[in-house]
Scaffold this motif. Structure first.
Motif: not given
Length: 408
Positions: A122-123, A204-206, A210-211, A213, A242, A245
């Protein structure tokens, strides 16, 4: 000012919705065209328009949309002002390149994917589309990325929360629940290849700036939503996280998708057997095949599900934040009905929710409201004109806030 000619690229279930909605809004546009690698599929959509009583001047074309020069040539030949790209996510960049070269506005509904790669770092938008930002601005080309429902409308929901509810946004949870039933033992609601690729990689999430996993189906929770009630949804990787965020850097941004136990079981078996791999293998007879493409070939065509689909979808954003220093939350959402979608345009509700928004975006470009002459994601644009127009086109927005549940 001359009206802009429109070209729809693609001929699947979403393209059918787009064509019907463009036909309903034909007064906003100039000439109407539809192109696909297999021209007969585009012709079939035009036939479906006639069955609904549209005496449309739609013209079909054969196009290899993986060839950016061929895209540019067709756009110039037809003097296309707006391209609505609802083909495979694999063609996004070649179509975008053709639009920038020809000076045509570009709209898509999902992030670009490289057929040889799954779940890149990402992103995701930064890997492909955003690299062409300067080129789009230099050419004065409007390029609206991810203008489906999710991504798309849910991005506009976040922007509406920013504009009208909060000074600071702390959390955005996007929830997508399909409470409908198509009556088949197993099927995907859109292209199986794209569908499975979406869930075979890292989630992936924000969060916390930060990312983060996770594995697919690792994190789940129950949601109690309007109309569809209590449903289990799982943290999933998705396009809109993406871009959102990047705009809401200090907020946690998560995407949750509803899955039943049956889907999860089938998915798990297919994945564990290696049948969701995009890498070619050789059979005992020496024939090279791609397992994921074989699975796609034996599953029902998503467009074929429409006549038997019943039930509703609920998709929305739960947004938390502060205004004047006071914390609060708002749920902004839409409920759509599969049977209503089929009766209107001959497609199921998933295709309907994905196909109506890019037509609204095209109308707003044609009117000049969203004709920004640069590359943007939906949250970069004013939300209310878009959401109000969507209501007129069949996807009304509702809000649950401190005053209750009401339309926008």
């Amino acid at each position: 000012m001359a009206k802009k000619n429109v070209l729809i690229i693609g001929a699947g279930g979403v393209a059918q919705v787009v064509a019907h909605k463009v036909a309903q809004q034909a007064a906003e546009f100039g000439d109407l065209h539809i192109a696909n690698r297999t021209q007969s599929k585009a012709d079939a959509i035009i036939d479906s328009l006639r069955l609904k009583g549209h005496d449309m001047p739609f013209i079909s074309h054969q196009l290899d949309a993986m060839d950016s020069e061929a895209v540019e040539e067709l756009l110039r030949k037809l003097n296309i002002g707006i391209v609505i790209n609802v083909g495979s996510a694999f063609i996004n960049m070649t179509v975008l390149d053709g639009c920038i070269a020809a000076g045509s506005a570009y709209i898509d509904t999902a992030i670009h994917e490289d057929p040889a790669k799954v779940c890149e770092t990402p992103p995701w938008y930064a890997n492909y589309e955003w690299k062409r930002r300067d080129d789009a601005a230099e050419a004065g080309v409007t390029a609206i990325l991810g203008a489906g429902f999710d991504p798309g409308v849910v991005n506009a929901y976040a922007r509406l929360a920013e504009d009208e509810y909060f000074d600071k946004i702390d959390e955005i949870d996007i929830v997508d629940i399909n409470a409908g039933s198509h009556g088949r033992w197993f099927a995907t609601n859109f292209d199986p290849e794209i569908n499975f690729r979406e869930f075979t990689g890292t989630v992936y999430s924000w969060q916390g700036g930060e990312w983060k996993s996770n594995k697919m189906f690792e994190v789940g929770r129950e949601w109690d939503l309007p109309v569809v009630g209590k449903r289990k949804a799982y943290l999933s990787g998705h396009d809109e996280v993406h871009s959102l965020s990047a705009r809401y850097k200090d907020a946690d941004v998560r995407f949750w998708m509803g899955f039943g136990d049956h889907y999860i079981n089938v998915f798990t078996v297919l994945q564990n057997l290696g049948l969701l791999s995009e890498q070619p293998v050789k059979t005992a007879e020496g024939q090279e095949v791609v397992p994921l493409k074989v699975v796609k070939a034996v599953l029902p065509d998503p467009a074929s599900l429409a006549p038997d689909y019943e039930g509703k979808t609920c998709i929305g954003d739960l947004v938390k934040g502060t205004r004047d220093g006071k914390p609060g939350e708002v749920f902004i959402y839409n409920v759509a009905d599969h049977k209503d979608a089929f009766n209107e345009v001959g497609s199921q509700g998933i295709s309907y929710t994905a196909g109506v928004p890019p037509v609204a975006a095209a109308v707003l470009i044609a009117r000049g409201v969203w004709d920004v002459k640069k590359m943007v994601n939906v949250e970069d644009l004013p939300a209310r004109p878009f959401l109000e127009l969507l209501g007129d086109l069949g996807l009304p927005t509702r809000v649950i806030d401190a005053t209750g549940d009401h339309p926008i």
